[in-house]
Write a protein that holds these residues in place. Structure first.
Motif, PDB file in Angstrom:
ATOM      1  N   TRP A   1       1.463  -7.315   7.946  1.00 38.00           N
ATOM      2  CA  TRP A   1       1.723  -6.113   7.143  1.00 38.00           C
ATOM      3  C   TRP A   1       2.281  -4.983   7.991  1.00 38.00           C
ATOM      4  O   TRP A   1       3.180  -4.242   7.567  1.00 38.00           O
ATOM      5  CB  TRP A   1       0.429  -5.668   6.472  1.00 38.00           C
TER       6      TRP A   1
ATOM      7  N   HIS B   1      -5.029  -0.541   3.223  1.00 36.29           N
ATOM      8  CA  HIS B   1      -5.281  -1.419   4.374  1.00 36.29           C
ATOM      9  C   HIS B   1      -6.369  -0.886   5.312  1.00 36.29           C
ATOM     10  O   HIS B   1      -6.734  -1.555   6.291  1.00 36.29           O
ATOM     11  CB  HIS B   1      -3.984  -1.628   5.171  1.00 36.29           C
TER      12      HIS B   1
ATOM     13  N   ASN C   1      -1.776  -5.906  -3.104  1.00 34.74           N
ATOM     14  CA  ASN C   1      -2.991  -5.926  -2.280  1.00 34.74           C
ATOM     15  C   ASN C   1      -4.064  -6.833  -2.888  1.00 34.74           C
ATOM     16  O   ASN C   1      -4.779  -7.549  -2.194  1.00 34.74           O
ATOM     17  CB  ASN C   1      -3.558  -4.521  -2.096  1.00 34.74           C
TER      18      ASN C   1
END
Length: 990
Positions: free
Chosen positions: A512, A550, A626
């Motif tokens: 990512w 994240h 996500n």
């Protein structure tokens, strides 16, 4: 042989009527040497008991036999002293003349007025009488010297050497073994008379009443009186005590000779004169007792001189019997003198009866030494077995205490397998050795008690208690090692799971963050249009949203890394390095994000156009993306469970996740609908789109691809959960199978332990019956071993399946093993106790009824039924068995039965005490007396005597352990048998 010049007039006896004589041991034989006239010596033994003897002088007689004896003395070339005395008396009696010719008849009339030369007148008669005296003097001198030699002295002239009384007193002390009064050392006549009187008084104290024998005659050198006194001593101390089957002395000696010579051809002993002329009787006596000294098969009956000289020489050289007779005299005399033959034969009797006593004494010593050697071998075996077992424990404990962890699961599994091999292969033989060691120790202690020896104290650190303590430390280390192995395997399993999870999350995060720094450093807003600026701002806001989403993953990565460090993961440096890189990158992304926002906000006023659709797409696509990444992560996440409930929980959670998939699919379609609407607007309004959606990098293709991936992962997860569920069901079956067997075996072991306890207390029947019953009981227990082995196999399957708990039973395999080992040890110990009781009973001569009585008394007063009596119960038991004792006596008994002062008395200690009270054993005094016989009544013994009387191995055993003798009468090489005898029984140090 009879003393010269005396005859027995009467016998002194406690009975009013003189006892009837049972033989002619002392009867006068007028035809024998012509030494008595109208009388002689008579005496007898009734029932083997000596009768006092009264002696009076009688006139000397003459005969042809006396002349023959004189010729024998003339012929004796080996006795210069006899020839000197012969010349002396011949000079006194008559003028010299040539040697006499052997007469044709036993007596001849006296020729009145005849001369000494060539006549049979009075001078010739006196000469024959003198030579007869010399012959007796020779025999008596040899007999006296055979005893005086023991005191280191001898006599040369029997009529002179006894005149001062000193050697006479010494002779009496040697042959009687008693001490006489202290002699006078003066040279005056009164001193000599005093010494002789002391000797005569001692003779009289032995039941011999002397008449007309006074000290003055002995001091004056009266040869007839002196020889008469010596014959009295020979009768009393050499012949009179001989008795075989309650016969008189003479008959007993004759019976002894007949029995000893019965197996020999051409030997027929019927008397003490002509039966001995051929010499075979003497040779047969020697060969019967010492066959190595004479080759009897080479002897001939027609060669009496050779036979007699062979017997006399061998007896003097090897048997320490002096040469009292002359072979030529015996052969040349029609009827040898009966008394001389008896005197000489009695020396053989005493010599060989002493050898019999020595053999008996040697046998006793051999028996005692054999017991001591056997006990020492048992002690050495115990010490070696204890040393080997302790050495094995010493080597094994450090291995069990080695807790150095391994980095991989495979290495730890190998350690677990090594531990199982130790449990299955190496430890069981040592358990048997430990049990055998205790049995050997108890058996050794029992044998020591039965042989009246002190208890065995092993070397320091090798007591049974020391071995038990070391064994306890071993089992404690074993238990700790097993727990450590299982915990370490759990730890490594947890570490592998966390490490894989860390790598997955780190890889997803790194994927990512790839390119995010470069994106945040772009300066594209500087040349962008307002709409582009606004798009860039929206895009940045979407990025911040994505960055915040994240944040949890980064925190999870850091938490996992922290846990790996806490669990001491072997590859922690690389994990820490990667985690630090991620954290540093995350901080840098945060700083870059803040910096770009500030730049966009500065230009926000310049940018107004924004594509709401792109923004909405970006906002909805990012969370959905996500969610999909999280779903993929969860679906690919490994799991570890230990119970079926845990796997059921995971299955439930997975089903709940699958229930959300329709709503997620609607969200996906909605997001794709936004993107399709943007495309429609662009196409509809011909908007010039330079590139892709400025607010997000997530494309519909990516969403579709991830969604397809999620759909593919779901059935895989279903399969993994199904397989794990099946494995947990198998583990549950193993738990139930082990629990069912353990719940049967555990109570069975406990029941058997209680039954053995009751059997050891309530034993019935004989000890052999009890031993047989216990061995059958032991066999039934040993036959149960396959079920224990089956349980061991189930336990191994549980360990291989990594099952760490079992709710179906409270018994662990460790409990079962300990109980089984205790059960085997208890039955073996109980059997050993019964065997020791049998040893005690047989060695002490205790009957079965006594053993039953002891057992009944013990069980009655064992009120708590624990197999032990306390102090009050033991006192009551002794009183009930007839013991009347005070506190001091009871305290002494308690010190015997309870040496460790535990306040209790076991049945074995009670049996040992009662057996000592009812049986007899060898003692140190008995062994000491036996050694004294071998040593010839000396206070020390020599190496040669030990090697002559004992077997070689036991003689060397004594020589190696006997201390040198240091008494005043010590000689070079003398050994102290007294301290050795006391050391055998623990009364001193060996």
């Amino acid at each position: 042989m009879l003393p010269l010049g005396y005859s027995v007039l009467k016998l002194q006896n406690s009975e009013t009527k003189p006892p009837k004589l049972r033989g002619d041991l002392f009867r006068m034989e007028s035809r024998c040497l012509g030494m008595w006239r109208g009388g002689g010596w008579e005496g007898g033994v009734k029932g083997g008991a000596p009768s006092p003897i009264t002696l009076v002088p009688s006139a000397w007689a003459t005969s042809a036999a006396a002349h023959h004896l004189a010729d024998g003395v003339q012929r004796d070339s080996r006795n210069g002293h006899a020839r000197r005395l012969c010349g002396l008396y011949r000079a006194r009696a008559c003028p010299p003349r040539p040697p006499l010719a052997r007469p044709a008849s036993s007596t001849e009339p006296h020729q009145a007025g005849g001369s000494c030369r060539g006549s049979r007148g009075p001078c010739d008669s006196r000469q024959r009488l003198t030579l007869a005296v010399l012959a007796f003097a020779q025999t008596f001198t040899a007999w006296c010297n055979s005893h005086l030699r023991k005191a280191g002295t001898q006599i040369e002239n029997i009529e002179e050497d006894f005149r001062d009384g000193l050697k006479l007193m010494l002779l009496l002390e040697v042959i009687s073994g008693e001490r006489l009064a202290k002699p006078e050392r003066g040279k005056m006549r009164v001193h000599k008379i005093s010494n002789v009187n002391k000797a005569l008084d001692f003779i009289a104290s032995k039941g011999v009443k002397l008449v007309s024998i006074g000290a003055e005659e002995i001091v004056d050198g009266n040869v007839k009186m002196t020889l008469g006194m010596i014959w009295t001593i020979i009768l009393r101390f050499a012949i009179q005590d001989i008795s075989v089957e309650e016969t008189s002395a003479k008959e007993g000696l004759l019976l002894w000779c007949q029995r000893k010579t019965a197996p020999y051809k051409n030997v027929n002993i019927q008397n003490f004169h002509i039966s001995w002329k051929d010499g075979l009787g003497f040779c047969a006596l020697i060969h019967r007792h010492r066959p190595e000294l004479i080759d009897y098969g080479k002897l001939r009956k027609d060669d009496p001189l050779t036979n007699l000289n062979t017997a006399f020489d061998v007896a003097e050289k090897y048997l320490d019997i002096p040469k009292m007779l002359d072979a030529e005299d015996i052969v040349g005399t029609a009827r040898p003198d009966e008394k001389a033959i008896m005197t000489y034969v009695s020396s053989f009797y005493h010599a060989f009866s002493g050898a019999q006593k020595a053999e008996t004494a040697a046998n006793r010593i051999c028996k005692v030494l054999a017991v001591n050697q056997e006990n020492e071998q048992l002690m050495e075996d115990y010490e070696k077995l204890a040393s080997d077992l302790l050495e094995w424990i010493r080597r094994t404990i450090p291995w069990l205490e080695n807790r150095l962890p391994e980095n991989t699961m495979h290495a730890m599994q190998q350690k677990l397998e090594d531990f199982r091999d130790y449990r299955r292969l190496h430890k069981p033989p040592k358990v048997q050795e430990k049990c055998q060691l205790e049995i050997n120790f108890n058996t050794l202690q029992t044998k020591l008690r039965l042989s009246n020896r002190p208890a065995f104290m092993p070397s320091e650190g090798r007591m049974v208690s020391d071995i038990n303590n070391a064994w306890g430390c071993l089992e404690q280390a074993e238990k700790g090692y097993e727990e450590w192995l299982l915990n370490e395997i759990r730890r490594l399993e947890r570490l592998d799971h966390l490490a894989e999870k860390f790598r997955q999350k780190a890889s997803i995060h790194e994927a990512w963050t790839d390119g995010k720094e470069a994106m945040l450093r772009q300066k594209d807003y500087e040349t962008a249009t307002l709409s582009e600026i606004k798009a860039l701002l929206k895009k940045h806001e979407a990025f911040e949203s994505d960055l915040a989403a994240h944040q949890d993953r980064v925190e999870q990565i850091a938490a996992i890394a922290q846990e790996l460090n806490e669990l001491d993961y072997y590859d922690s440096p690389s994990v820490n390095s990667r985690c630090q890189k991620i954290c540093d990158q995350w901080d840098n992304l945060g700083a870059l994000t803040q910096k770009r926002r500030e730049a966009l906000e500065r230009t926000e006023k310049l940018l107004e156009t924004i594509d709401q659709l792109y923004l909405e797409y970006a906002k909805r696509a990012a969370p959905f993306n996500n969610w999909m990444e999280g779903a993929m992560e969860d679906l690919q996440d490994t799991f570890i469970v230990h119970t079926i409930e845990e796997i059921q929980g995971l299955t439930t959670a997975h089903e709940q996740f699958k229930a959300t998939l329709p709503d997620a699919d609607k969200e996906r379609l909605a997001i794709l609908g936004i993107h399709n609407e943007v495309s429609k607007i662009v196409q509809t309004y011909h908007v010039n789109m330079a590139g892709t959606n400025p607010y997000t990098t997530i494309t519909p293709q990516e969403i579709n691809g991830k969604w397809d991936h999620v759909r593919q992962l779901v059935p895989r997860r279903d399969q993994a959960l199904t397989e794990e569920h099946a494995r947990q069901q198998h583990n549950e079956r193993l738990r139930k199978q082990f629990g069912a067997q353990a719940n049967v075996i555990g109570p069975w072991i406990q029941t058997k332990m209680e039954e053995i306890g009751r059997i050891s207390i309530e034993m019935h029947g004989t000890l052999e019956d009890q031993l047989s019953h216990l061995r059958q009981y032991e066999k039934s227990i040993v036959n149960y071993k396959p079920k224990i082995d089956q349980l061991e196999g189930d336990h191994q399957l549980i360990q291989e399946a990594l099952i760490f708990d079992n709710k179906h039973t409270n018994y662990t395999m460790e409990h079962i093993r300990v109980g089984w080992e205790q059960l085997l040890t208890t039955i073996a110990r109980t059997i050993n106790e019964v065997e020791n009781q049998i040893l005690t009973r047989d060695a002490k001569g205790i009957s079965q009824e006594q053993m039953n009585e002891f057992r009944a008394s013990f069980n009655h007063f064992d009120r708590k039924k624990t197999g032990m009596m306390d102090t009050d119960d033991f006192r009551a038991c002794l009183i009930s068995m007839g013991y009347n004792m005070g506190e001091a006596e009871f305290a002494r008994i308690m010190s015997i039965v309870d040496p460790n002062r535990l306040g209790v008395v076991t049945f074995q200690a009670f049996i040992d005490f009662m057996s000592r009270e009812t049986a007899d054993t060898d003692t140190a005094d008995q062994v000491m007396a036996s050694f004294k016989i071998l040593a010839g009544d000396k206070n020390y013994i020599t190496v040669d005597e030990l090697r002559r009387e004992l077997p070689p191995d036991q003689a060397e055993y004594c020589i190696a352990r006997m201390a040198p003798y240091t008494g005043p009468d010590a000689v070079p090489g003398a050994l102290d048998y007294m301290s050795f005898s006391t050391a055998l029984y623990g009364e001193s140090d060996l």
